[in-house]
Enzyme design. Sequence first.
Site, PDB file in Angstrom:
ATOM      1  N   SER A  49     -10.431   0.016   6.719  1.00  0.00           N
ATOM      2  CA  SER A  49      -9.778   0.063   5.405  1.00  0.00           C
ATOM      3  C   SER A  49      -9.057  -1.186   4.942  1.00  0.00           C
ATOM      4  CB  SER A  49      -8.801   1.232   5.355  1.00  0.00           C
ATOM      5  OG  SER A  49      -9.510   2.401   5.083  1.00  0.00           O
TER       6      SER A  49
ATOM      7  N   LYS B  72       0.851  -1.191   0.000  1.00  0.00           N
ATOM      8  CA  LYS B  72       0.000   0.000   0.000  1.00  0.00           C
ATOM      9  C   LYS B  72       0.882   1.235   0.000  1.00  0.00           C
ATOM     10  CE  LYS B  72      -3.932   2.151   2.447  1.00  0.00           C
ATOM     11  NZ  LYS B  72      -4.902   2.053   3.553  1.00  0.00           N
TER      12      LYS B  72
ATOM     13  N   SER C 119      -9.898   2.332   2.501  1.00  0.00           N
ATOM     14  CA  SER C 119      -8.947   3.035   1.658  1.00  0.00           C
ATOM     15  C   SER C 119      -7.953   2.106   0.953  1.00  0.00           C
ATOM     16  CB  SER C 119      -8.175   4.052   2.498  1.00  0.00           C
ATOM     17  OG  SER C 119      -7.424   3.395   3.513  1.00  0.00           O
TER      18      SER C 119
HETATM   19  N1  GLN Z   1     -13.544   4.860   5.709  1.00  0.00           N
HETATM   20  C1  GLN Z   1     -12.999   5.316   6.949  1.00  0.00           C
HETATM   21  C2  GLN Z   1     -12.539   6.743   6.800  1.00  0.00           C
HETATM   22  O1  GLN Z   1     -12.793   7.307   5.807  1.00  0.00           O
HETATM   23  C3  GLN Z   1     -11.873   4.426   7.389  1.00  0.00           C
HETATM   24  C4  GLN Z   1     -10.654   4.622   6.592  1.00  0.00           C
HETATM   25  C5  GLN Z   1      -9.517   3.780   7.076  1.00  0.00           C
HETATM   26  O2  GLN Z   1      -9.703   2.765   7.752  1.00  0.00           O
HETATM   27  N2  GLN Z   1      -8.317   4.211   6.763  1.00  0.00           N
HETATM   28  O3  GLN Z   1     -11.952   7.303   7.653  1.00  0.00           O
END
Ligand code: GLN
Length: 484
Positions: A175, A76, A151
């Site tokens: 995410s 990532k 994400s």
């Molecule tokens: N979707 C959540 C956010 O927008 C979690 C994102 C994540 O876990 N990095 O913050």
Amino acid sequence: MFNSSLRALSAMLAERKISSVELTQEFLARIDRHNPDLNAYITVDPEKSLAQARIADSMIAEGRMQPMTGIPVAQKDIFCSKGWLTTCGSKMLSGFVSPYDAHVIEKFNAAGAVNLGKTNMDEFAMGSSNETSFFGPVKNPWDRKAVPGGSSGGSAAAVAARMAPAATGTDTGGSIRQPAALCGISGIKPTYGLVSRYGMIAFASSLDQGGPMAKSAEDLAIMLNLMAGHDSRDSTSLVRDEEDYTRDLDCPLEGLRIGLPKEYFAKGLSPAVEKAVQAAISEYQKLGAKVVEISLPNTRLSIPVYYVLAPAEASSNLSRYDGVRYGYRAQGYGDLVEMYEKTRAEGFGAEVKRRIMIGTYVLSHGYYDAYYIQAQKLRRLIARDFSEAFGQCDVIMGPTSPSAAFDLGEKSSDPVEMYLSDIYTIAVNLAGLPGMSIPAGFGENGRPIGLQIVGNYFSEAKMLNVAHQYQKNTDWHLRMPSIE
Ligand code: GLN
């Protein structure tokens, strides 16, 4: 070969049926073919990957082989990787070549794994659909009209399309689990503190946790063996004895107590997801598990609590992007203050700015007690729900996401609607617990559905066992999108 498990790939390497260079070339060719359409990778650098593969081949020749030696892994783009462009999905870091390796990257390198490329993600990991990336959205390999989740959507799409045998992700509020669910792969967010955050670009430090994404629970266990471990450069990294996360994979599930939170099967859950999750539970009952109804009454507070705390931490973490030391700097400014303002106005996207504003607001004098402190208190209550529940059950199961993958563009203009897609995952981060998602069927339009498994602190080996036994008796995790 693209569908092979990590164990099978490692055996092929050990038996010299294939070299790491050849294996890496195969995956690079696949990336060449599918990435222009799917956009799962931000950076691919064949020369660098192949140089690592040659090192791996000499390690194998010298008999210095570990389980991940020679295996290509997609990273990532939140993990700083020395000499690689490391963008975190943002214009702010669109020209940033990291001068050092994250702890996780160091571990993969030391084991002789090959960095196959850096995967696309929501900007600074803020999002649930990969649509906030400066590098454009990722498409879901199962259905190009659908989002891959976020994400870690690039990592999920890369593994689903078999453009990587496995990948890394990070999970602040879901995410790893939500994109794994939406792309039909497996992913685990470990207990907070198990995987070092050193060199993992910070979003909300008290919630961020790195973890593996792969095709099966067994592959996740092999990856986690490498990724977990104490690191003194991360002050929240835990000092613990080394564990072998594969040790319990084959334990029978007789007598396992599965907690089903009644709040997870209420309004807002898509019928297809509910059906798939119920079918998975029945499968577990056949394997000897018992079901207990539990209650997590404060789940409903997790989204509002998260959207106070995560932006608060983000607003502080992201203050480092000021155009002075590294990253993007705006052109044409009068004085220092204007330089800061223009740099941040141009370098951050809309969602990141929204979070910085919310975070700054809830931390400001006069609102701190009303929002930030209040949210911290509720965070404690949310964690307490789980500790009470684990008095009655060994693992908690439910949906990972309220629906299968939604369409690209469907929620991108409505932030609150987007935030709600993490309703089942966020509480787990607030409590610091481990959580995972495994494929459990398909819903509308043939889009994958994930089953979430939440365990008590440090019960990763147990959770992987629970997931592996299901995967031994079902084949959802072996299904692949129809691409060549
Ligand atoms: N979707 C959540 C956010 O927008 C979690 C994102 C994540 O876990 N990095 O913050």
